[in-house]
Write an enzyme that holds these catalytic residues in place. Structure first.
Site, short mmCIF file in Angstrom:
data_model
loop_
_atom_site.label_atom_id
_atom_site.label_comp_id
_atom_site.label_asym_id
_atom_site.label_seq_id
_atom_site.Cartn_x
_atom_site.Cartn_y
_atom_site.Cartn_z
N HIS A 62 -119.62 -85.58 12.69
CA HIS A 62 -119.73 -85.66 11.24
C HIS A 62 -118.82 -84.64 10.58
O HIS A 62 -118.20 -83.82 11.26
CB HIS A 62 -121.19 -85.52 10.80
CG HIS A 62 -121.83 -84.17 11.03
ND1 HIS A 62 -121.95 -83.61 12.28
CD2 HIS A 62 -122.39 -83.29 10.16
CE1 HIS A 62 -122.57 -82.45 12.17
NE2 HIS A 62 -122.84 -82.21 10.89
N HIS A 64 -119.33 -82.05 8.50
CA HIS A 64 -119.63 -80.65 8.20
C HIS A 64 -118.63 -79.82 8.99
O HIS A 64 -118.36 -80.09 10.17
CB HIS A 64 -121.07 -80.29 8.58
CG HIS A 64 -122.09 -80.79 7.59
ND1 HIS A 64 -123.38 -81.10 7.92
CD2 HIS A 64 -121.96 -81.03 6.25
CE1 HIS A 64 -124.02 -81.52 6.82
NE2 HIS A 64 -123.17 -81.49 5.81
N ASP A 66 -118.45 -77.10 10.54
CA ASP A 66 -118.69 -76.46 11.85
C ASP A 66 -118.53 -77.45 13.00
O ASP A 66 -118.64 -77.07 14.16
CB ASP A 66 -120.09 -75.79 11.89
CG ASP A 66 -121.24 -76.73 11.55
OD1 ASP A 66 -121.10 -77.53 10.61
OD2 ASP A 66 -122.28 -76.65 12.23
N HIS A 67 -118.23 -78.71 12.67
CA HIS A 67 -118.04 -79.72 13.73
C HIS A 67 -116.61 -80.25 13.82
O HIS A 67 -116.31 -81.02 14.72
CB HIS A 67 -119.04 -80.86 13.55
CG HIS A 67 -120.45 -80.40 13.72
ND1 HIS A 67 -121.17 -80.58 14.87
CD2 HIS A 67 -121.25 -79.68 12.88
CE1 HIS A 67 -122.37 -80.01 14.73
NE2 HIS A 67 -122.43 -79.46 13.53
N HIS A 142 -129.03 -87.08 9.37
CA HIS A 142 -128.52 -85.80 8.89
C HIS A 142 -128.23 -85.93 7.40
O HIS A 142 -128.35 -87.02 6.84
CB HIS A 142 -127.26 -85.45 9.70
CG HIS A 142 -126.88 -84.01 9.62
ND1 HIS A 142 -127.78 -82.98 9.64
CD2 HIS A 142 -125.66 -83.41 9.53
CE1 HIS A 142 -127.14 -81.84 9.56
NE2 HIS A 142 -125.84 -82.06 9.47
N ASP A 212 -125.70 -83.24 14.48
CA ASP A 212 -126.90 -82.59 13.97
C ASP A 212 -127.88 -83.67 13.52
O ASP A 212 -127.48 -84.71 13.01
CB ASP A 212 -126.56 -81.75 12.75
CG ASP A 212 -125.57 -80.63 13.04
OD1 ASP A 212 -125.20 -80.42 14.20
OD2 ASP A 212 -125.12 -79.98 12.08
#
Ligand SMILES: [Zn+2]
Ligand SMILES: [Zn+2]
Length: 303
Positions: A62, A64, A66-67, A142, A212
């Site tokens: 996804h 976000h 941090d990914h 998510h 997530d």
């Protein structure tokens, strides 16, 4: 067949000194499958002696940061290193646009082709049919569209009983026997039977990456019986309400998932930065599902 998972990042979005954002390498018979690509992933690859040139497939769950914030730097470095081999990239709608905008304004022209395939966040879909594995998306729950990935090993080969076979047998015969085919002589008589010189093929293995997500019963049927389940566990049990609000899971919920789907082993990660140590995650998860392990950066696990 080698089917190994190396953890490059076990943290969530807020930076902490000794945990990095999500990235994992599945190594399958020498090909690298990168799952998520948090900031600095290319450095984690180098530190862990994983050659970026062996990357063939990249999966982004996804958007976000941090990914995937490590993706454009990694793609650029592959170009600088002279890559010409094809690369396959799977990820959500919008990812390709983000990449192309960055390359357009830096006047970067890649010398290797990237084949981008958009993932469907609603339907489990097979996105890759590789000689050794298939890969399906797992719709997750998510805050934004998010999919996990399910890697299923294809039928494995029979095991040779090397001590029983004559040493001068040509290698091509070995391959035939491992495929379950008998070796025949010119008259069609069986010289070496696969049954006699090999052991049955081991069960195909599977790996599910689920980050997530909230506790997500909708995916249970799809991942039932998985050998290794990676499930996010951002929070401890006392934060369940907050976890739910942020569309994340607790260690106990990850363990409950593993128990409900009868996974063989569970690995938990994506720990919130509010926790300096992660021991309690293991305690809470193991109380529900004893075969739980923490995602530890730099550690490699056989699936
Ligand atoms: Zn995250
Ligand atoms: Zn997220």
């Amino acid at each position: 067949m080698t089917f190994n998972l190396t953890i490059l990042g076990s943290g969530s979005a807020t930076p902490v000194p000794d945990r990095h954002t999500t990235a994992q390498i599945l190594s399958i018979e020498g090909d690298y499958f990168l799952i998520d690509c948090g900031e600095g992933t290319q450095y984690r690859l180098i530190e862990n002696h994983l050659r970026p040139g062996r990357l063939k497939y990249i999966f982004i769950s996804h958007l976000h940061g941090d990914h995937y914030f490590g993706l454009v730097p990694l793609l650029s470095s592959l170009n600088l290193a002279g890559r010409t081999d094809d690369l396959w990239l799977f990820g959500p709608r919008g990812l390709w646009e983000i990449i192309t905008v960055q390359f357009r304004y830096s006047d970067t022209k890649l010398n290797y082709p990237i084949h981008f395939q958009e993932t469907d966040p609603h339907q489990p879909t097979q996105i890759l049919d590789h000689p050794n594995v298939t890969v399906e998306t797992i719709p997750l729950q998510h805050r934004i569209d998010c999919t996990g990935f399910l890697f299923r090993e294809k039928n494995r080969k029979r095991k040779l009983m090397a001590d029983k076979l004559p040493g001068d047998l040509p290698v091509s015969f070995y391959r035939q026997l491992k495929d379950g085919q008998d070796i025949l002589d010119d008259l069609g008589q069986v010289l070496y039977s696969a049954e006699e010189y090999t052991l049955p093929a081991p069960q195909p293995r599977s790996y599910a990456f689920c980050s997530d997500t909230r506790y997500n019963e909708a995916m249970f049927d799809q991942i039932r019986g998985v050998d290794l389940l990676y499930h996010e566990a951002s929070f401890l049990d006392d934060m369940e309400a907050l976890s739910e609000k942020y569309f994340h899971s607790t260690a106990r919920q990850a363990a409950l998932t593993a128990r409900q789907v009868a996974a063989n082993r569970l690995m938990i990660g994506h720990f919130s930065s509010r926790y300096k140590v992660t021991d309690e995650f293991l305690v809470q998860a193991r109380a529900v599902f004893p075969e739980t392990y923490l995602a530890i950066e730099g550690q490699t696990t056989e699936v």
